[in-house]
Design a protein around this motif. Structure first.
Motif, PDB file in Angstrom:
ATOM      1  N   GLU A 130      10.734  25.736 -12.966  1.00 33.86           N
ATOM      2  CA  GLU A 130       9.284  25.944 -12.857  1.00 33.86           C
ATOM      3  C   GLU A 130       8.904  27.420 -13.024  1.00 33.86           C
ATOM      4  O   GLU A 130       7.888  27.730 -13.652  1.00 33.86           O
ATOM      5  CB  GLU A 130       8.779  25.426 -11.504  1.00 33.86           C
ATOM      6  N   THR A 131       9.683  28.318 -12.457  1.00 33.36           N
ATOM      7  CA  THR A 131       9.363  29.742 -12.613  1.00 33.36           C
ATOM      8  C   THR A 131       9.619  30.196 -14.050  1.00 33.36           C
ATOM      9  O   THR A 131       8.848  31.003 -14.597  1.00 33.36           O
ATOM     10  CB  THR A 131      10.182  30.608 -11.641  1.00 33.36           C
ATOM     11  N   SER A 132      10.673  29.681 -14.658  1.00 35.14           N
ATOM     12  CA  SER A 132      10.930  30.026 -16.066  1.00 35.14           C
ATOM     13  C   SER A 132       9.799  29.525 -16.954  1.00 35.14           C
ATOM     14  O   SER A 132       9.434  30.171 -17.939  1.00 35.14           O
ATOM     15  CB  SER A 132      12.262  29.416 -16.533  1.00 35.14           C
ATOM     16  N   ASP A 133       9.229  28.376 -16.596  1.00 29.57           N
ATOM     17  CA  ASP A 133       8.104  27.830 -17.355  1.00 29.57           C
ATOM     18  C   ASP A 133       6.923  28.808 -17.333  1.00 29.57           C
ATOM     19  O   ASP A 133       6.270  29.032 -18.355  1.00 29.57           O
ATOM     20  CB  ASP A 133       7.682  26.485 -16.755  1.00 29.57           C
ATOM     21  N   ILE A 134       6.659  29.420 -16.169  1.00 27.78           N
ATOM     22  CA  ILE A 134       5.583  30.415 -16.081  1.00 27.78           C
ATOM     23  C   ILE A 134       5.912  31.622 -16.946  1.00 27.78           C
ATOM     24  O   ILE A 134       5.080  32.102 -17.734  1.00 27.78           O
ATOM     25  CB  ILE A 134       5.384  30.883 -14.624  1.00 27.78           C
ATOM     26  N   LEU A 135       7.131  32.123 -16.815  1.00 29.00           N
ATOM     27  CA  LEU A 135       7.513  33.373 -17.475  1.00 29.00           C
ATOM     28  C   LEU A 135       7.592  33.236 -18.989  1.00 29.00           C
ATOM     29  O   LEU A 135       7.533  34.229 -19.709  1.00 29.00           O
ATOM     30  CB  LEU A 135       8.856  33.859 -16.906  1.00 29.00           C
ATOM     31  N   GLN A 136       7.739  32.000 -19.475  1.00 30.27           N
ATOM     32  CA  GLN A 136       7.801  31.781 -20.922  1.00 30.27           C
ATOM     33  C   GLN A 136       6.420  31.579 -21.542  1.00 30.27           C
ATOM     34  O   GLN A 136       6.287  31.499 -22.760  1.00 30.27           O
ATOM     35  CB  GLN A 136       8.677  30.560 -21.223  1.00 30.27           C
ATOM     36  N   ARG A 137       5.395  31.510 -20.710  1.00 32.97           N
ATOM     37  CA  ARG A 137       4.047  31.289 -21.231  1.00 32.97           C
ATOM     38  C   ARG A 137       3.427  32.601 -21.721  1.00 32.97           C
ATOM     39  O   ARG A 137       3.834  33.680 -21.300  1.00 32.97           O
ATOM     40  CB  ARG A 137       3.138  30.673 -20.148  1.00 32.97           C
ATOM     41  N   VAL A 138       2.467  32.469 -22.611  1.00 33.12           N
ATOM     42  CA  VAL A 138       1.694  33.626 -23.064  1.00 33.12           C
ATOM     43  C   VAL A 138       0.302  33.528 -22.444  1.00 33.12           C
ATOM     44  O   VAL A 138      -0.148  32.444 -22.066  1.00 33.12           O
ATOM     45  CB  VAL A 138       1.592  33.678 -24.606  1.00 33.12           C
ATOM     46  N   VAL A 139      -0.365  34.656 -22.342  1.00 30.12           N
ATOM     47  CA  VAL A 139      -1.686  34.699 -21.726  1.00 30.12           C
ATOM     48  C   VAL A 139      -2.755  34.860 -22.805  1.00 30.12           C
ATOM     49  O   VAL A 139      -2.650  35.748 -23.654  1.00 30.12           O
ATOM     50  CB  VAL A 139      -1.799  35.861 -20.725  1.00 30.12           C
ATOM     51  N   VAL A 140      -3.745  34.012 -22.776  1.00 23.68           N
ATOM     52  CA  VAL A 140      -4.921  34.171 -23.633  1.00 23.68           C
ATOM     53  C   VAL A 140      -6.092  34.530 -22.714  1.00 23.68           C
ATOM     54  O   VAL A 140      -6.407  33.793 -21.775  1.00 23.68           O
ATOM     55  CB  VAL A 140      -5.240  32.887 -24.419  1.00 23.68           C
ATOM     56  N   HIS A 141      -6.696  35.692 -22.951  1.00 23.44           N
ATOM     57  CA  HIS A 141      -7.826  36.144 -22.140  1.00 23.44           C
ATOM     58  C   HIS A 141      -9.112  35.560 -22.723  1.00 23.44           C
ATOM     59  O   HIS A 141      -9.382  35.705 -23.917  1.00 23.44           O
ATOM     60  CB  HIS A 141      -7.902  37.669 -22.132  1.00 23.44           C
ATOM     61  N   VAL A 142      -9.884  34.911 -21.869  1.00 20.92           N
ATOM     62  CA  VAL A 142     -11.127  34.254 -22.302  1.00 20.92           C
ATOM     63  C   VAL A 142     -12.260  34.722 -21.399  1.00 20.92           C
ATOM     64  O   VAL A 142     -12.188  34.560 -20.175  1.00 20.92           O
ATOM     65  CB  VAL A 142     -10.999  32.716 -22.234  1.00 20.92           C
ATOM     66  N   PHE A 143     -13.296  35.314 -22.013  1.00 19.19           N
ATOM     67  CA  PHE A 143     -14.492  35.658 -21.237  1.00 19.19           C
ATOM     68  C   PHE A 143     -15.515  34.556 -21.418  1.00 19.19           C
ATOM     69  O   PHE A 143     -16.000  34.308 -22.515  1.00 19.19           O
ATOM     70  CB  PHE A 143     -15.092  36.989 -21.680  1.00 19.19           C
ATOM     71  N   SER A 144     -15.821  33.881 -20.314  1.00 12.95           N
ATOM     72  CA  SER A 144     -16.776  32.771 -20.347  1.00 12.95           C
ATOM     73  C   SER A 144     -18.189  33.313 -20.170  1.00 12.95           C
ATOM     74  O   SER A 144     -18.550  33.786 -19.093  1.00 12.95           O
ATOM     75  CB  SER A 144     -16.437  31.771 -19.230  1.00 12.95           C
ATOM     76  N   LEU A 145     -18.995  33.249 -21.215  1.00 15.47           N
ATOM     77  CA  LEU A 145     -20.393  33.672 -21.104  1.00 15.47           C
ATOM     78  C   LEU A 145     -21.176  32.816 -20.111  1.00 15.47           C
ATOM     79  O   LEU A 145     -22.002  33.344 -19.360  1.00 15.47           O
ATOM     80  CB  LEU A 145     -21.064  33.625 -22.478  1.00 15.47           C
ATOM     81  N   PRO A 146     -20.931  31.500 -20.030  1.00 14.43           N
ATOM     82  CA  PRO A 146     -21.673  30.709 -19.043  1.00 14.43           C
ATOM     83  C   PRO A 146     -21.390  31.132 -17.606  1.00 14.43           C
ATOM     84  O   PRO A 146     -22.263  31.056 -16.753  1.00 14.43           O
ATOM     85  CB  PRO A 146     -21.177  29.275 -19.303  1.00 14.43           C
ATOM     86  N   GLN A 147     -20.152  31.560 -17.313  1.00 14.12           N
ATOM     87  CA  GLN A 147     -19.791  31.949 -15.954  1.00 14.12           C
ATOM     88  C   GLN A 147     -19.836  33.456 -15.748  1.00 14.12           C
ATOM     89  O   GLN A 147     -19.896  33.927 -14.622  1.00 14.12           O
ATOM     90  CB  GLN A 147     -18.375  31.465 -15.619  1.00 14.12           C
ATOM     91  N   ALA A 148     -19.756  34.224 -16.846  1.00 18.40           N
ATOM     92  CA  ALA A 148     -19.658  35.685 -16.785  1.00 18.40           C
ATOM     93  C   ALA A 148     -18.383  36.110 -16.067  1.00 18.40           C
ATOM     94  O   ALA A 148     -18.384  37.002 -15.224  1.00 18.40           O
ATOM     95  CB  ALA A 148     -20.889  36.295 -16.122  1.00 18.40           C
ATOM     96  N   VAL A 149     -17.262  35.461 -16.399  1.00 19.74           N
ATOM     97  CA  VAL A 149     -15.966  35.728 -15.757  1.00 19.74           C
ATOM     98  C   VAL A 149     -14.869  35.737 -16.829  1.00 19.74           C
ATOM     99  O   VAL A 149     -14.902  34.931 -17.763  1.00 19.74           O
ATOM    100  CB  VAL A 149     -15.645  34.647 -14.693  1.00 19.74           C
ATOM    101  N   VAL A 150     -13.897  36.652 -16.666  1.00 12.70           N
ATOM    102  CA  VAL A 150     -12.721  36.668 -17.537  1.00 12.70           C
ATOM    103  C   VAL A 150     -11.667  35.731 -16.958  1.00 12.70           C
ATOM    104  O   VAL A 150     -11.334  35.818 -15.766  1.00 12.70           O
ATOM    105  CB  VAL A 150     -12.128  38.082 -17.664  1.00 12.70           C
ATOM    106  N   HIS A 151     -11.148  34.840 -17.765  1.00 15.30           N
ATOM    107  CA  HIS A 151     -10.096  33.912 -17.347  1.00 15.30           C
ATOM    108  C   HIS A 151      -8.797  34.235 -18.074  1.00 15.30           C
ATOM    109  O   HIS A 151      -8.808  34.630 -19.243  1.00 15.30           O
ATOM    110  CB  HIS A 151     -10.501  32.467 -17.652  1.00 15.30           C
TER     111      HIS A 151
END
Length: 700
Positions: free
Chosen positions: A312-333
């Motif tokens: 499970e931890t290796s699964d996290i570490l192998q993932r890539v991050v996509v930064h998404v700014f939601s205009l409806p929420q005004a929050v970066v995800h």
């Protein structure tokens, strides 16, 4: 060559190859002390672990176990053993090990700027290093039995990156997954409850322990690294109320990852999520919390094994991050996905964090349309950062909620009136920690305000671009005298387009003006200035606490520093609230109004598009009818000419020939006009359809 001073020589210790001074103490435990030492020939810095007399009271096999374990291990995330040497006549053993100049993970967490946990990037480095080091231990059948932040050392690599290494193998021993042990080691806040019961509460029990005890300690350590606090805290602290500490860990419901007692003899409160003050993104928390819940499980039968933990931890570490700014929420995800996942999986992950359904998601990246085909690989998504994210627009209007946060003022302790050097130091540290949190929040709020303006500007500009291209509708409106049924619709469309363009132009100008105001904001610099001054006072308090007392004049200065420190903290919070929070909340309200304008405009333009499309369909139908009539008239005219050439008696025709010729010519002219109109309508229809797609927008 001069000799060392006598007092200095008495404090010097050495082995055959290494030399150190007892003032250079790095750490101390029940059986050994660790010093910073040097190689006598090369001058290389090392750490030397010297065992005291108490250590020799242990059984022989226990004394040599640490040497044997370290000799067996060889990994970049395990502290290196260079040599085992003896100290002169005493023949005391000394382990010569790798020196980590940056201290331990505990010292990193003790820094005021990490009072609420590590930044996300640094936490992932800790996770990667701990998982890799523990995996090496399990491959070699080693159980550590004393995992905690103080036993995870940090050094800085050649490229400035952190490298964490497991150390202190004094309690370690060889143990396979299905084996048990009965001896008790470890630090009580990080101990598995079964071990805590016997070691701390001194209650006799016949339980044997397995390798899962390391998993519990890892869970507490990871929670500490993520939040800056321990997960299980009775009123007064773990060391003061040990029975309640044991109750919290053993009565914890399934799925809970933390438990606290806020009032003396008060109820136990459980938490199933990380606190809002944590710096980890919701995307990472979604991945991490189930792991913590399953390794902080007191029943060993329900607790995960190492195989599942590593998977499970290796699964996290192998993932890539996509930064998404939601205009409806005004929050970066932060959306964590695998590169081999499809974009459909990415869109679904965005939906889980933003509540914007995949079919309602539209994206821009740096002002350019970003069309995400569901069947393609996620590798086709652009490389993003927190400051350069994908911008998400929802086709469904909603009121922006903005960034959720806890007011740092709620976490600021108060100075006690009397001079208490240790208490004053602790208070200054707590205030400084809250100050750094305020700085981070102010930066996040300002960045969010910037992304709101920039993202909305791009969508406004894209609609303006479509409106400018559609001005050709005016040409179609001029044909209303020839096709009255379409003229009224086209005229209304032209008027609506003009009004829409004016609305979007005004909004675009307003966004540009607000963007300039955000760039001129100086609240971050003001907060940083307060923090710098507070940090100097904090350093003085940290130095003073080591002294037995202060002279009269020094005490007066200390009191003035406390007053000044409190004034600076008050000023910092005032700037945070008045210059950042209030402006951010005001901008959030304005952002919501502007989003509604953009939604209404886009919906209005879609209606215009439908009207033009309907006109286009009617024009095409009229053109086809005219063509059929013209073909029939031309055929009739041709028949008349053929019969005339054969000198036959003229047949009775429904129309006289001259009139028929005039009608054919008139119909041909009307057909040409219809073709021109149909062509214009088709062009304009394509432009309006383009409004549902977003063209590139310039940087602002």
């Amino acid at each position: 060559m001069g000799r060392w001073p006598a007092s200095w020589e008495q404090e010097m210790q050495s082995t055959v190859n290494y030399l150190w001074h007892t003032d250079d103490l790095l750490g101390q435990g029940a059986t050994a002390s660790v010093y910073k030492a040097r190689n006598k020939k090369s001058g290389e810095l090392v750490a030397v672990k010297v065992f005291n007399t108490a250590s020799y009271l242990r059984p022989r096999e226990v004394q040599v176990r640490e040497f044997e374990v370290l000799r067996k291990l060889n990994h970049q995330n395990i502290i290196k053993l260079f040599a085992v040497e003896e100290m002169g006549a005493s023949r005391q053993k000394a382990l010569v090990m790798e020196y980590c100049a940056s201290g331990s993970l505990l010292s990193v967490l003790e820094s005021p700027e990490n009072a609420f946990g590590l930044p996300e990037d640094e936490f992932l480095v800790v996770l990667r290093c701990v998982v890799a080091g523990m995996n090496h231990l399990r491959e070699n059948g080693i159980v550590h039995r004393d995992i905690k932040p103080g036993n995870i050392m940090r050094l800085v690599g050649e490229e400035g990156q952190s490298i964490y290494k497991l150390t202190d193998f004094g309690a370690a021993r060889e143990l396979d997954d299905d084996e048990k042990f009965v001896s008790v080691y470890g630090t009580e806040e990080y101990l598995h409850p079964d071990m805590y019961e016997r070691a701390v509460l001194r209650k006799p029990q016949q339980k044997a322990f397995g390798v899962a005890v390391d998993l519990w300690s890892i869970g507490v350590t990871l929670y500490h690294a993520a939040t800056g606090s321990l997960p299980f805290v009775p009123f007064g602290g773990p060391r003061r109320n040990k029975e309640i500490m044991y109750r919290i860990t053993t009565e914890k419901p399934a799925g809970a990852i933390a438990g606290t007692q806020r009032l003396e003899n008060g109820p136990l409160e459980w938490s199933y999520t990380l606190p809002v003050t944590c710096q980890l993104s919701m995307g990472l928390q979604i991945q991490l919390v189930p792991i913590l819940a399953n390794i902080l499980e007191v029943e060993q039968a329900k607790c995960w094994g190492f195989d599942q933990f590593f998977a499970e931890t290796s699964d996290i570490l192998q993932r890539v991050v996509v930064h998404v700014f939601s205009l409806p929420q005004a929050v970066v995800h932060h959306v964590y996905i695998h590169a081999h996942n499809t974009i459909a999986i990415f869109l679904e992950a965005v939906y889980k964090q933003t509540n914007v359904a995949p079919q309602h998601q539209e994206y821009l990246f740096e002002g350019h349309l970003c069309v995400l085909e569901s069947s393609l690989s996620a590798q086709h998504i652009a490389h993003t950062t927190a400051s350069s994210p994908l911008t998400l627009f929802s086709m469904v209007s909603e009121t922006p909620k903005g960034l959720a946060f806890r007011d740092p003022a709620l976490d600021i302790p108060k100075f006690v009136p009397k001079v208490d050097l240790q208490a004053d130091y602790n208070t200054a540290k707590g205030v400084l920690g809250a100050g750094y949190q305020a700085l981070r929040l102010a930066q996040a709020l300002l960045a969010g305000q910037e992304l709101m303006l920039r993202g909305l500007y791009w969508f406004v500009f894209s609609n303006m671009a479509g409106v400018t291209e559609i001005q050709e509708l005016k040409r179609a409106a001029e044909l209303r005298s020839k096709l009255r049924t379409l003229a009224e619709v086209l005229s209304r469309c032209s008027h609506n387009i003009t009004e829409t363009k004016m609305t979007l132009s005004n909004l675009s100008s307003e966004l540009m003006k607000n963007r300039d105001q955000v760039h001129e904001d100086r609240s971050i610099q003001q907060i940083q200035c307060c923090l710098d001054k507070m940090y100097l006072i904090y350093k003085q308090f940290k130095k003073s606490r080591m002294r037995p007392g202060l002279g009269y004049n020094e005490e007066q200065i200390h009191k003035l520093d406390k007053v000044n420190f409190s004034h600076l903290a008050k000023r910092l919070l005032q700037v945070f609230q008045e210059e950042r929070v209030q402006k951010y909340q005001a901008s959030l309200v304005t952002h919501g109004k502007r989003m509604r304008v953009v939604h209404e405009t886009r919906n209005h333009l879609r209606l215009v598009g439908c009207s033009v499309a309907a006109c286009n369909t009617e024009a095409q139908g009229a053109q086809e009818s005219l063509s059929k009539i013209l073909d029939w008239l031309s055929h009739q005219l041709l028949q008349d000419r053929t019969k005339g050439a054969q000198a036959s008696p003229p047949p009775t025709a429904p129309y006289p020939s001259p009139a028929l010729k005039d009608l054919v010519l008139h119909m041909q002219e009307l057909c040409k006009e219809m073709k021109v109109l149909a062509s214009d309508l088709q062009d304009n229809n394509r432009v309006i359809e383009g409004l549902s797609r977003v063209p590139s927008a310039p940087d602002i």
